[in-house]
Design a protein around this motif. Sequence first.
Motif, PDB file in Angstrom:
ATOM      1  N   ILE A 189     -40.826 -50.121  40.171  1.00  0.00           N
ATOM      2  CA  ILE A 189     -40.701 -49.145  39.080  1.00  0.00           C
ATOM      3  C   ILE A 189     -39.619 -48.118  39.398  1.00  0.00           C
ATOM      4  O   ILE A 189     -38.779 -47.797  38.548  1.00  0.00           O
ATOM      5  N   HIS A 190     -39.608 -47.611  40.619  1.00  0.00           N
ATOM      6  CA  HIS A 190     -38.591 -46.626  41.001  1.00  0.00           C
ATOM      7  C   HIS A 190     -37.180 -47.245  41.018  1.00  0.00           C
ATOM      8  O   HIS A 190     -36.215 -46.599  40.621  1.00  0.00           O
ATOM      9  N   THR A 191     -37.096 -48.489  41.454  1.00  0.00           N
ATOM     10  CA  THR A 191     -35.798 -49.184  41.444  1.00  0.00           C
ATOM     11  C   THR A 191     -35.316 -49.388  40.016  1.00  0.00           C
ATOM     12  O   THR A 191     -34.131 -49.190  39.717  1.00  0.00           O
ATOM     13  N   PHE A 192     -36.210 -49.770  39.136  1.00  0.00           N
ATOM     14  CA  PHE A 192     -35.903 -49.936  37.708  1.00  0.00           C
ATOM     15  C   PHE A 192     -35.332 -48.634  37.132  1.00  0.00           C
ATOM     16  O   PHE A 192     -34.289 -48.631  36.472  1.00  0.00           O
ATOM     17  N   SER A 193     -35.983 -47.527  37.418  1.00  0.00           N
ATOM     18  CA  SER A 193     -35.533 -46.235  36.904  1.00  0.00           C
ATOM     19  C   SER A 193     -34.176 -45.849  37.489  1.00  0.00           C
ATOM     20  O   SER A 193     -33.261 -45.446  36.760  1.00  0.00           O
ATOM     21  N   LYS A 194     -34.038 -45.986  38.790  1.00  0.00           N
ATOM     22  CA  LYS A 194     -32.785 -45.626  39.463  1.00  0.00           C
ATOM     23  C   LYS A 194     -31.621 -46.471  38.955  1.00  0.00           C
ATOM     24  O   LYS A 194     -30.532 -45.959  38.693  1.00  0.00           O
ATOM     25  N   ALA A 195     -31.848 -47.763  38.792  1.00  0.00           N
ATOM     26  CA  ALA A 195     -30.791 -48.659  38.312  1.00  0.00           C
ATOM     27  C   ALA A 195     -30.334 -48.261  36.909  1.00  0.00           C
ATOM     28  O   ALA A 195     -29.139 -48.245  36.620  1.00  0.00           O
ATOM     29  N   GLY A 196     -31.284 -47.919  36.041  1.00  0.00           N
ATOM     30  CA  GLY A 196     -30.928 -47.463  34.702  1.00  0.00           C
ATOM     31  C   GLY A 196     -30.173 -46.137  34.739  1.00  0.00           C
ATOM     32  O   GLY A 196     -29.170 -45.964  34.048  1.00  0.00           O
ATOM     33  N   ASP A 197     -30.648 -45.222  35.563  1.00  0.00           N
ATOM     34  CA  ASP A 197     -29.998 -43.911  35.683  1.00  0.00           C
ATOM     35  C   ASP A 197     -28.556 -44.046  36.168  1.00  0.00           C
ATOM     36  O   ASP A 197     -27.686 -43.280  35.764  1.00  0.00           O
ATOM     37  N   GLU A 198     -28.312 -45.023  37.032  1.00  0.00           N
ATOM     38  CA  GLU A 198     -26.981 -45.198  37.637  1.00  0.00           C
ATOM     39  C   GLU A 198     -26.148 -46.295  36.976  1.00  0.00           C
ATOM     40  O   GLU A 198     -25.131 -46.711  37.523  1.00  0.00           O
ATOM     41  N   TYR A 199     -26.572 -46.765  35.804  1.00  0.00           N
ATOM     42  CA  TYR A 199     -25.865 -47.833  35.075  1.00  0.00           C
ATOM     43  C   TYR A 199     -25.679 -49.088  35.932  1.00  0.00           C
ATOM     44  O   TYR A 199     -24.682 -49.795  35.808  1.00  0.00           O
ATOM     45  N   ASP A 200     -26.627 -49.369  36.804  1.00  0.00           N
ATOM     46  CA  ASP A 200     -26.496 -50.493  37.737  1.00  0.00           C
ATOM     47  C   ASP A 200     -27.198 -51.728  37.167  1.00  0.00           C
ATOM     48  O   ASP A 200     -28.345 -52.035  37.489  1.00  0.00           O
ATOM     49  N   ALA A 201     -26.478 -52.456  36.303  1.00  0.00           N
ATOM     50  CA  ALA A 201     -27.045 -53.643  35.651  1.00  0.00           C
ATOM     51  C   ALA A 201     -27.381 -54.731  36.677  1.00  0.00           C
ATOM     52  O   ALA A 201     -28.346 -55.472  36.504  1.00  0.00           O
ATOM     53  N   GLY A 202     -26.605 -54.813  37.739  1.00  0.00           N
ATOM     54  CA  GLY A 202     -26.872 -55.813  38.777  1.00  0.00           C
ATOM     55  C   GLY A 202     -28.219 -55.587  39.451  1.00  0.00           C
ATOM     56  O   GLY A 202     -28.985 -56.532  39.659  1.00  0.00           O
ATOM     57  N   LEU A 203     -28.506 -54.344  39.779  1.00  0.00           N
ATOM     58  CA  LEU A 203     -29.796 -54.015  40.386  1.00  0.00           C
ATOM     59  C   LEU A 203     -30.929 -54.202  39.374  1.00  0.00           C
ATOM     60  O   LEU A 203     -32.005 -54.681  39.722  1.00  0.00           O
ATOM     61  N   LEU A 204     -30.664 -53.860  38.123  1.00  0.00           N
ATOM     62  CA  LEU A 204     -31.667 -54.073  37.075  1.00  0.00           C
ATOM     63  C   LEU A 204     -32.014 -55.547  36.948  1.00  0.00           C
ATOM     64  O   LEU A 204     -33.191 -55.896  36.777  1.00  0.00           O
ATOM     65  N   GLU A 205     -31.015 -56.407  37.023  1.00  0.00           N
ATOM     66  CA  GLU A 205     -31.263 -57.852  36.903  1.00  0.00           C
ATOM     67  C   GLU A 205     -32.254 -58.330  37.960  1.00  0.00           C
ATOM     68  O   GLU A 205     -33.044 -59.233  37.709  1.00  0.00           O
ATOM     69  N   LEU A 206     -32.227 -57.698  39.139  1.00  0.00           N
ATOM     70  CA  LEU A 206     -33.143 -58.083  40.213  1.00  0.00           C
ATOM     71  C   LEU A 206     -34.575 -57.610  39.959  1.00  0.00           C
ATOM     72  O   LEU A 206     -35.517 -58.204  40.477  1.00  0.00           O
ATOM     73  N   THR A 207     -34.736 -56.541  39.190  1.00  0.00           N
ATOM     74  CA  THR A 207     -36.079 -55.996  38.952  1.00  0.00           C
ATOM     75  C   THR A 207     -36.716 -56.525  37.668  1.00  0.00           C
ATOM     76  O   THR A 207     -37.910 -56.353  37.473  1.00  0.00           O
ATOM     77  N   LEU A 208     -35.912 -57.140  36.810  1.00  0.00           N
ATOM     78  CA  LEU A 208     -36.412 -57.620  35.523  1.00  0.00           C
ATOM     79  C   LEU A 208     -36.650 -59.126  35.558  1.00  0.00           C
ATOM     80  O   LEU A 208     -35.763 -59.897  35.929  1.00  0.00           O
ATOM     81  N   ASP A 209     -37.820 -59.546  35.135  1.00  0.00           N
ATOM     82  CA  ASP A 209     -38.105 -60.959  34.962  1.00  0.00           C
ATOM     83  C   ASP A 209     -37.184 -61.506  33.870  1.00  0.00           C
ATOM     84  O   ASP A 209     -36.728 -60.755  33.001  1.00  0.00           O
ATOM     85  N   THR A 210     -36.895 -62.800  33.893  1.00  0.00           N
ATOM     86  CA  THR A 210     -36.010 -63.383  32.880  1.00  0.00           C
ATOM     87  C   THR A 210     -36.577 -63.249  31.470  1.00  0.00           C
ATOM     88  O   THR A 210     -35.837 -63.327  30.494  1.00  0.00           O
ATOM     89  N   ASN A 211     -37.880 -63.031  31.353  1.00  0.00           N
ATOM     90  CA  ASN A 211     -38.518 -62.857  30.047  1.00  0.00           C
ATOM     91  C   ASN A 211     -38.667 -61.391  29.635  1.00  0.00           C
ATOM     92  O   ASN A 211     -39.357 -61.095  28.654  1.00  0.00           O
ATOM     93  N   PHE A 212     -38.043 -60.481  30.368  1.00  0.00           N
ATOM     94  CA  PHE A 212     -38.192 -59.046  30.091  1.00  0.00           C
ATOM     95  C   PHE A 212     -37.764 -58.703  28.673  1.00  0.00           C
ATOM     96  O   PHE A 212     -36.822 -59.265  28.128  1.00  0.00           O
ATOM     97  N   ARG A 213     -38.486 -57.737  28.108  1.00  0.00           N
ATOM     98  CA  ARG A 213     -38.130 -57.188  26.786  1.00  0.00           C
ATOM     99  C   ARG A 213     -38.706 -55.784  26.686  1.00  0.00           C
ATOM    100  O   ARG A 213     -39.685 -55.456  27.351  1.00  0.00           O
ATOM    101  N   ILE A 214     -38.065 -54.984  25.868  1.00  0.00           N
ATOM    102  CA  ILE A 214     -38.585 -53.663  25.542  1.00  0.00           C
ATOM    103  C   ILE A 214     -39.199 -53.759  24.150  1.00  0.00           C
ATOM    104  O   ILE A 214     -38.544 -54.236  23.214  1.00  0.00           O
ATOM    105  N   VAL A 215     -40.439 -53.333  24.038  1.00  0.00           N
ATOM    106  CA  VAL A 215     -41.144 -53.345  22.757  1.00  0.00           C
ATOM    107  C   VAL A 215     -41.247 -51.901  22.288  1.00  0.00           C
ATOM    108  O   VAL A 215     -41.870 -51.071  22.950  1.00  0.00           O
ATOM    109  N   MET A 216     -40.595 -51.618  21.171  1.00  0.00           N
ATOM    110  CA  MET A 216     -40.560 -50.253  20.637  1.00  0.00           C
ATOM    111  C   MET A 216     -41.361 -50.218  19.341  1.00  0.00           C
ATOM    112  O   MET A 216     -40.939 -50.788  18.338  1.00  0.00           O
TER     113      MET A 216
END
Length: 156
Positions: free
Chosen positions: A47-74
């Motif tokens: 969770i902390h890595t997910f937040s940090k990666a988003g804060d720092e625009y680090d899509a590469g790090l985000l890819e490692l924390t997100l499952d291939t089926n990830f989605r945001i439900v709004m």
Amino acid sequence: MKVLQTKQFTKTKSNMKTLMLMSAITLFVTSACHQQSADEKAINKTIHTFSKAGDEYDAGLLELTLDTNFRIVMNRLFGSPDVSIMPREVYLEKIRTKEYGGDSRQVQVESVNINETTACARVRFIGREMTFVSILNLVKDPRGVWKLVSEMPVPK
């Protein structure tokens, strides 16, 4: 005198069995708690890595924390009457183009519920501009790595 010694021996033997049983139960419970504790630590790290990666625009790090089926439900976000779903690739592109991200958020993991290889967490992301409370769903992959499979944010 011999009868008294036999009774004391029997009582001591019974107390010893009880002590051994209690020790075994304590060891079992401690082991189970330790495993959950290790999973909770790993989930918190994800969770902390997910937040940090988003804060720092680090899509590469985000890819490692997100499952291939990830989605945001709004659900009815920002006054919309609709439920919108943003797939993983769209979210990653919004991070890459800096449409999303770039904040310096404080992360408060309010609760974590683990059900073997799945988990749910309620997390408060406190940013400079906005605070979100999100329900995050996570899955444990075959290598034992916890990854986010969905986020349901609600602005506060």
